[in-house]
Scaffold this motif. Structure first.
Motif, mmCIF file in Angstrom:
data_model
loop_
_atom_site.group_PDB
_atom_site.id
_atom_site.type_symbol
_atom_site.label_atom_id
_atom_site.label_comp_id
_atom_site.label_asym_id
_atom_site.label_seq_id
_atom_site.Cartn_x
_atom_site.Cartn_y
_atom_site.Cartn_z
ATOM 1 N N THR A 48 0.842 -1.199 0.000
ATOM 2 C CA THR A 48 0.000 0.000 0.000
ATOM 3 C C THR A 48 0.875 1.245 0.000
ATOM 4 O O THR A 48 1.801 1.369 0.791
ATOM 5 C CB THR A 48 -0.933 0.007 1.235
ATOM 6 N N TYR A 78 -4.173 -0.523 -8.147
ATOM 7 C CA TYR A 78 -5.540 -0.017 -8.033
ATOM 8 C C TYR A 78 -5.542 1.176 -7.094
ATOM 9 O O TYR A 78 -4.793 1.231 -6.122
ATOM 10 C CB TYR A 78 -6.481 -1.111 -7.494
ATOM 11 N N PHE A 84 -6.507 -5.485 -0.533
ATOM 12 C CA PHE A 84 -5.994 -5.304 -1.901
ATOM 13 C C PHE A 84 -4.508 -5.656 -1.959
ATOM 14 O O PHE A 84 -4.057 -6.353 -2.867
ATOM 15 C CB PHE A 84 -6.195 -3.854 -2.363
ATOM 16 N N SER A 86 -3.873 -9.229 -1.872
ATOM 17 C CA SER A 86 -4.234 -9.903 -3.128
ATOM 18 C C SER A 86 -3.108 -9.782 -4.163
ATOM 19 O O SER A 86 -3.147 -10.448 -5.197
ATOM 20 C CB SER A 86 -5.528 -9.310 -3.697
ATOM 21 N N THR A 127 -1.837 -6.531 -5.131
ATOM 22 C CA THR A 127 -2.047 -5.278 -5.855
ATOM 23 C C THR A 127 -1.221 -4.145 -5.237
ATOM 24 O O THR A 127 -1.161 -4.035 -4.017
ATOM 25 C CB THR A 127 -3.543 -4.893 -5.779
ATOM 26 N N THR A 159 -1.495 -0.860 -4.159
ATOM 27 C CA THR A 159 -2.702 -0.126 -3.811
ATOM 28 C C THR A 159 -2.338 1.317 -3.504
ATOM 29 O O THR A 159 -1.490 1.584 -2.649
ATOM 30 C CB THR A 159 -3.360 -0.801 -2.586
#
Ligand code: ADP
Length: 206
Positions: A31, A61, A97, A100, A102, A104
């Motif tokens: 993140t 994302y 996220f 997963s 990603t 983020t």
């Protein structure tokens, strides 16, 4: 601190380990948390970074402050309590996220240090990287930009509890990355984020 309400629940561990998922999908989750005053440039940088990462084929994302308030957090306002709950929910979503696989990107004013630290702890507790990006733009510059006319309204007393005007913004003490948008072009700001991700081994050099 939010209390656990449900009692008759049990954590169900899945069969796929994170490494197996990330390895098979060839991705790395983490993140990148953009924080700063309204109009500091969080959404603009996160959007441009998202485009740059997608161009490189990186799974990423963006979770955007205003957008999330239209859906998941539509029942929350801007009181200190609601701001904390806003960030708590986003922290949990960002963690999912990231898990997963990603990259983020979150753009939330997230004015309170304790809320951001809680998000950091949440990620670290799950073995996930948390990169705090301080979008450090002076209040005068943000107020001059005022793309949504919010500072004007706040100065006129039409918006109460506006960060930087009559609600505090607590600067990060040791962010992983600081971006000064008043001194750098958008492209240079995005480049700084990309460089950080490359150096952190999260993405490959171009
Ligand atoms: P926030 O998401 O922090 O509220 P926005 O991204 O919505 O801020 O708005 C930032 C404004 O600042 C935009 O109008 C953008 O074009 C402008 N801006 C000027 N220079 C920069 C820069 N170097 N990086 C990001 N935004 C910039």
């Amino acid at each position: 601190m939010t209390q656990q309400k449900a009692t008759n629940i049990t954590w169900h561990e899945g069969d796929i380990a994170r490494e197996e998922r990330w390895g098979a999908l060839n991705c790395t989750g983490l993140t990148m948390w953009f924080t700063g005053l309204s109009a500091s440039g969080k959404s603009t940088i996160a959007s441009a970074l998202e485009q740059a990462l997608v161009n490189r084929g990186v799974n990423c994302y963006r979770l955007d402050g205003d957008n999330i308030r239209f859906g998941l957090n539509k029942n929350l306002g801007f009181s200190a309590e609601d701001r904390a709950e806003n960030i708590r929910r986003i922290s949990e979503v960002a963690k999912l996220f990231a898990d997963s696989g990603t990259i983020t990107l979150t753009s939330f004013i997230s004015p309170y240090r304790a809320d951001r630290e809680a998000c950091r702890e949440l990620h670290h507790g799950a073995g996930l990287r948390f990169i705090e990006v301080y979008v450090d733009t002076p209040l005068e510059v943000c107020e001059q930009r005022d793309p949504k006319g919010l500072y004007k309204k706040a100065r006129a007393g039409e918006i109460k509890g506006f960060t930087g005007i009559d609600d505090p913004y607590e600067e990060p003490r040791s962010p992983e990355l600081t971006i000064k948008t008043a001194e750098k072009s958008l492209e240079a700001c995005v480049e700084a984020c990309i460089d950080y991700l490359v150096e952190a081994g999260a993405i490959r050099p171009a």
